[in-house]
Design an enzyme around this catalytic site. Structure first.
Site, PDB file in Angstrom:
ATOM      1  CB  SER A 171      -5.260   3.487   6.950  1.00  0.00           C
ATOM      2  OG  SER A 171      -4.999   2.107   6.918  1.00  0.00           O
ATOM      3  N   GLY A 172      -4.211   2.826   3.794  1.00  0.00           N
ATOM      4  CA  GLY A 172      -4.554   2.170   2.533  1.00  0.00           C
ATOM      5  C   GLY A 172      -4.219   2.984   1.312  1.00  0.00           C
ATOM      6  CB  SER A 217      -3.088  -0.555   7.987  1.00  0.00           C
ATOM      7  OG  SER A 217      -3.100   0.735   8.566  1.00  0.00           O
ATOM      8  CB  SER A 218       2.161   1.715   8.826  1.00  0.00           C
ATOM      9  OG  SER A 218       2.874   1.155   7.774  1.00  0.00           O
ATOM     10  CD  GLU A 241      -6.286   7.167  11.480  1.00  0.00           C
ATOM     11  OE1 GLU A 241      -6.845   7.069  12.591  1.00  0.00           O
ATOM     12  OE2 GLU A 241      -5.462   6.335  11.042  1.00  0.00           O
ATOM     13  CG  ASN A 252      -3.433  -0.873   3.949  1.00  0.00           C
ATOM     14  OD1 ASN A 252      -3.290  -1.810   3.172  1.00  0.00           O
ATOM     15  ND2 ASN A 252      -2.442  -0.061   4.265  1.00  0.00           N
ATOM     16  CB  THR A 290       3.933   1.030   3.830  1.00  0.00           C
ATOM     17  OG1 THR A 290       3.325   1.450   5.061  1.00  0.00           O
ATOM     18  CG2 THR A 290       5.072   0.084   4.138  1.00  0.00           C
ATOM     19  N   GLY A 319      -2.072   9.386   8.022  1.00  0.00           N
ATOM     20  CA  GLY A 319      -2.727  10.581   7.494  1.00  0.00           C
ATOM     21  C   GLY A 319      -3.875  11.001   8.399  1.00  0.00           C
TER      22      GLY A 319
END
Length: 1107
Positions: A110-111, A163-164, A389, A160, A115, A387
């Protein structure tokens, strides 16, 4: 490519190493150092073969312009510096030209910019594919899906700001030309637990904040919401506003998107508002007689507003929060819910409501963007998924996400090796097996149908009895204790190993990216994802159609006692489908890395990047790529780049490119084991060999540059010398010319001076001779003149003496005559002096009067009645006559300015005055209104085109009148048309002709003296138009209508003038009966209007308001 265009290469002006396969020596430290060096120079993209590493710069870079798109369009992958556009172009061209389905896998934590990377890929494909109205519409719809999905599926996290919180896979479908036809979106594992609870420093999904910030006051009032975030329990307050995010602007963007087919009602926002209201519902315990506590809603206001939004009966939903019904075969058991269970049911309903709304939203978008044709399509898939984590506390969500990444790593290694092997076979190069870590054992640990962790979790959730997270962990310790990639406190103790970093309620899995510690707490509940059937049935009873679609299991007619599939089972099935889909496509990889946790530019944290490099398996990727031949290149660009290293290939090689490369490498004495010749490419085993060629090329380029400089300087000096020589010749020629011109001018000047002196001497000599001759002639003339003058003066004196004598006689005679006349005049003057003085005085007074009148003349306006005062009484008649004459002249001047149309209007106004002045009470109100004629714009209105064509002559008047019904006195609107020959009545709505009356059949018109618009058109007896009787009509423009009828009769020679009858009582012929129309003053029932009522067969009474 033109001959003058300079070819560039990945190796030109390289900062660090553009392709990690070429890094030497290969180690984790050199890998990180190369990424940092390129990041410091804003080079955020690096290759590992065909894999793109993308570093998040946390700032805008000028590398995504339209010029950059054109630069990378239709270029070889290694031809330019690394860029995401190069990968997108390679995938698109492979899809379009080789008919290979493509997929682009974007991974990273994330970040890291996943996206944004997917947006760049889609925008590049949209920019390079075809153009056209339909194609542009499809591209616009595909790009519009991003803001909608981001609003509902993205949130601010610690790492992020956008973040998605779901995985997204989009298949973009193309036709045979490479133009987009549509797409299909699949979503994976929305983090719906975020709806009810967010970690510290994070937010709920964007749509909640966007709705409260950007919706209008009317919308919020309709949704029963308030802008204050603090009033909603589901919204965290410590990160409610985020720098760089404009929630109001984002909401307006989402509202403008029509990709999901939203209508103006925005009914999907009702569900978002309902989720917020649901979070505010709180419960209190209430003791029952059986000793158990039952939950009750504290404040029913939020519950009431939520039920009003969704159209649910409040009592039904309130009972669902207090009781739970369990069905087993033919039995139903109802149990009460305590406060904790009620809060669990509330949160479960909120999570399910939002997640199902999100899935419905994705389906609506798919309906909007799906391809309309059924022909065979080419597909490019873009996978934007979470990704790997590793947090301080990892739960069920992280376990599922890491399982997905294990599957992606497995397919990545498999597809990479397969791609390498296929290229070796295609190029006829011997394939050697590559040793690598196969993570299939880890995937089997998680997904095995019998002993896998997910299978055991499902078994625990489905078995009867008491099921807790501890029983699940005990089962893992029993089944997986001996697995080399599984660790727990109990398995360690059984091996007499002590690990205090491993708590009792946790287990650890050795993933490909490293060890991850998972807390077993919450695994069972999150896997169950249980929504009580009472709540489903309560939601199905809503009046809102969308709620019924979202909760189909609540339909009482379709009760299914089978337990719904668990979250783990659903995710494992969707991941399996995704893997099968990816295996059918040619993969392209983008590995996203974030350089720091501060979300700031120019900061590179080595430890954080190293951690991501490890769990993304980038070093493993490089080793797989370098296991065979590290570098490969087509023969043509290879020969073009290194041909200057061999005299035989420089400057031009005329044979085949492969033969030229063989000659080149032989001349350079490169060992044969360092390279291999493929069918179309040269394969280089060791990067040192490539760097050796690059080093020799750099030195050779320096020598060539020196030679070019030498030749250029020699050419420049020769050119300068020739220019100086040419200039010297030109200067010498100009100087000689100047010297000769100067010498010639001096000689010429001297000759002219000498000539002028000679001519001057000759001229002076001649002048002296001429002057002497002239003086002699002048002396004779002077003597003769003096003599003649003396004679003339003598004669003049004689003539003057005679004249003086004659003048004296005349003077004396004139004086005598004057005396005589004056004596006679004195007698005449005494008799007539008074009259002459009087006439003179009168003449001066009249002159003064006219001059004063000239200065005080009134204006030229005919309505100006001012006139100067009379100065003298005897001029009274003259004064009035002049006033009359001036007024007539002024009116004539004013009339001369009128157009023919205006003259006709004034004539009609004059005729109206003669007809109705002091006779009709309606007349004064019509004086100030111009006679327009066409009040319905019959020539412009398309509805009346047929009616306009029916009238043969020019339409003199067109207006809407009211026709009085002969039977009951009610009114019907009609279009009234008047031409020079006839009048027409037509239906106002359809334009259909109802009656057409020639003016020859019209005998007279009757009106009242009152302030009404009624008039009767009386027809001649025996005429064809008089079959149904006379017409009784009403119009606000009665004066204009009757005046025009009167004027038409006055100007026509073939018909008599229509008579106008003005009376408050007149007879009208209705078929065979004569009816008396009588006008009376009174107050009609409808207020201030005119009322018409049929009293009997012989009387029609019209009530007119009193003035």
């Amino acid at each position: 490519m033109s001959k003058m265009e300079v070819k560039t290469s990945l190796l030109d002006n390289m900062i660090g190493v553009g392709d990690m396969v070429l890094i030497e020596p290969l180690s984790e430290d050199t890998f990180i150092e190369n990424l940092k060096k390129r990041f410091d120079h804003n080079e955020i993209y690096t290759y590992i073969g065909s894999v793109v590493i993308s570093m998040n710069p946390y700032k805008s870079l000028p590398i995504y312009t339209a010029e950059k798109v054109e630069e990378y369009r239709n270029r070889n992958f290694y031809e330019l510096s690394p860029h995401i556009y190069a990968l997108a172009d390679e995938a698109y061209r492979s899809l379009r030209e080789q008919d290979n389905d493509q997929c682009i896998l974007i991974t990273g934590e994330s970040g890291a910019g996943k996206t944004e990377a997917s947006k760049f890929v889609m925008s590049y494909v949209a920019a390079v594919c075809g153009k056209g109205q339909e194609v542009n519409k499809v591209k616009e719809q595909l790009l519009q899906s991003n803001p909608v999905l981001e609003a509902f599926g993205n949130a601010k996290t610690v790492r992020n700001d956008n973040s998605s919180r779901f995985g997204k896979y989009m298949d973009i479908e193309f036709d045979f030309k490479g133009d987009p036809l549509g797409g299909v979106i699949s979503n994976y594992l929305l983090e719906k637990s975020r709806v009810v609870k967010q970690p510290r420093g994070e937010r709920n999904f964007h749509i909640f904040y966007q709705l409260l910030s950007g919706a209008s006051d009317d919308t919020l009032k309709k949704l029963k919401l308030d802008r204050d975030f603090s009033k909603y329990n589901y919204l965290s307050l410590d990160s409610a506003t985020v720098n760089g995010l404009d929630d109001a602007a984002s909401f307006r963007t989402v509202r403008r998107m029509d990709v999901a087919g939203f209508n103006s009602e925005d009914y999907f926002l009702l569900l978002v508002a309902a989720v917020l209201k649901l979070g505010n519902i709180e419960f209190k315990p209430e003791s029952r007689c059986n000793g158990y506590d039952e939950s009750r809603v504290k404040d029913k206001n939020d519950l009431k507003e939520m039920c009003e939004l969704l159209g649910i009966e409040q009592s039904v939903l309130e009972r669902a929060f207090s009781f739970r019904t369990v069905e087993a075969k033919m039995e139903k058991v109802s149990t009460t819910l305590n406060v904790a269970q009620a809060y669990y049911a509330r949160d479960a309903l909120a999570k399910n409501l939002y997640s199902r709304l999100f899935s419905w939203l994705v389906n609506r978008i798919n309906e909007s963007i799906k391809a309309q044709t059924k022909t065979r399509k080419k597909v490019m898939g873009v996978l934007d998924i979470y990704g790997f984590e590793i947090f301080e506390e990892n739960s069920f969500e992280q376990f599922i996400i890491n399982y997905c990444n294990e599957k992606l790593q497995q397919i990545f290694i498999e597809l990479t090796l397969r791609e390498e092997q296929e290229e070796y076979v295609r190029e006829d190069i011997e394939w050697t097996n590559i040793e690598y870590f196969n993570n299939a054992i880890i995937c089997d640990l998680i997904e095995n149908n019998k002993n896998g962790i997910l299978a055991m979790l499902d078994e625990e959730c489905l078995r009867p009895g008491t099921v807790t997270d501890e029983t699940f962990l005990d089962k893992l310790n029993t089944v997986c204790a001996e697995h080399q990639h599984f660790e727990s406190r109990q398995s360690k103790n059984s091996k007499f190993l002590t690990d205090h970093s491993l708590p009792h309620n946790c287990f650890r899995i050795q993933h490909y990216a490293g060890k991850v510690l998972y807390r077993a707490e919450g695994f069972v509940d999150k896997n169950n994802d249980l929504l009580y059937r009472d709540l489903s049935q309560a939601m199905y009873k809503a009046n809102h159609s969308l709620i019924k679609i979202l909760f189909p299991e609540g339909n009482p007619a379709k009760v299914n006692l089978k337990r719904p599939p668990t979250a783990g089972f659903q995710f494992r099935a969707s991941v399996g489908t995704l893997m099968k889909n990816l295996l059918t496509k040619n993969p392209n990889y983008i590995r996203c890395i974030k350089p720091n946790d501060k979300k700031a530019a120019h900061i590179f944290t080595d430890s954080l990047v190293c951690h991501q490099v490890r769990y993304l398996g980038l070093m493993e990727n490089v080793r797989v790529r370098r296991a065979g031949y590290a570098f490969r290149q087509a023969y043509d660009p290879c020969l073009e780049r290194y041909k200057m290293l061999c005299k035989q290939t420089w400057p031009h090689w005329k044979g085949p490119a492969r033969l030229g490369v063989e000659v080149l490498l032989t001349d350079l004495q490169v060992p044969a084991e360092e390279f291999a010749y493929g069918r179309s490419k040269i394969f280089i085993r060791n990067p040192r060999t490539l760097f050796f060629l690059e080093e020799k090329r750099s030195r050779c380029l320096e020598d060539l540059a020196t030679l070019i400089q030498k030749i250029f300087r020699g050419w420049k000096c020769r050119t300068h010398f020739l220019l100086l020589k040419k200039s010297q010749v030109v200067v010498a020629a100009w100087y000689r010319r100047f010297a000769q011109q100067k010498k010639y001018q001096n000689i010429r000047s001297s000759a002219l001076v000498f000539q002028s002196f000679i001519r001057g001497w000759k001229a002076r000599k001649l002048l002296r001779e001429l002057k002497h001759k002239k003086r002699c002639e002048e002396a004779v003339t002077t003597i003769s003149a003096y003599w003649h003058g003396t004679q003339a003066r003598w004669e003049l004196r004689r003539l003057k003496e005679e004249a003086r004598n004659k003048h004296a006689v005349s003077v004396i005679w004139a004086a005598w005559l004057g005396t005589k006349v004056r004596r006679e005049y004195r007698k005449f003057f005494r008799a007539n002096a008074g009259k002459k003085i009087y006439d003179f005085t009168i003449q001066r007074i009249i002159q003064k009067y006219f001059l004063g009148l000239k200065k005080t003349m009134p204006s030229m306006s005919p309505i100006d009645k001012s006139w100067p005062a009379r100065p003298y009484g005897f001029l009274d008649r003259t004064h009035q006559e002049l006033r009359r004459i001036f007024h007539l002249w002024r009116c004539k001047k004013y009339r001369s300015q009128f157009t023919e149309e205006k003259k006709a209007t004034y004539k009609e106004k004059l005729a109206a005055s003669e007809l109705f002045k002091d006779k009709k009470a309606l007349y004064p109100s019509s004086v100030g209104q111009p006679f327009k004629g066409d009040y319905v714009e019959i020539t412009k209105n398309p509805k009346y085109q047929k009616l306009n064509s029916f009238a043969e002559d020019k339409v003199l008047l067109a207006d809407v009148v009211s026709k009085i019904n002969r039977a009951n006195g009610k009114v019907t609107p009609r279009i009234f048309l008047l031409t020079k020959k006839s009048l027409v009545l037509a239906d106002q709505k359809t334009g259909q002709v109802k009656a057409s009356v020639p003016l020859l059949d019209l005998s007279s018109v009757s009106v009242s003296t009152q302030n009404d618009g009624f008039f009767a058109l009386k027809l001649k007896e025996g005429s064809t138009s008089a079959a149904k009787g006379d017409f009784l009509l009403s119009s606000d423009r009665l004066i204009e209508i009757i005046t025009k009828l009167h004027c038409i009769g006055a100007t026509s020679a073939d018909r008599n003038q229509i008579s106008i009858d003005i009376s408050d009582e007149f007879l009208v012929q209705f078929k065979q009966d004569k009816v008396c129309v009588k006008f009376i003053q009174g107050t009609p029932k409808n207020g201030n209007g005119v009322a018409c009522k049929r009293k009997n067969n012989r009387l029609l009474e019209v009530s007119v308001p009193s003035p």
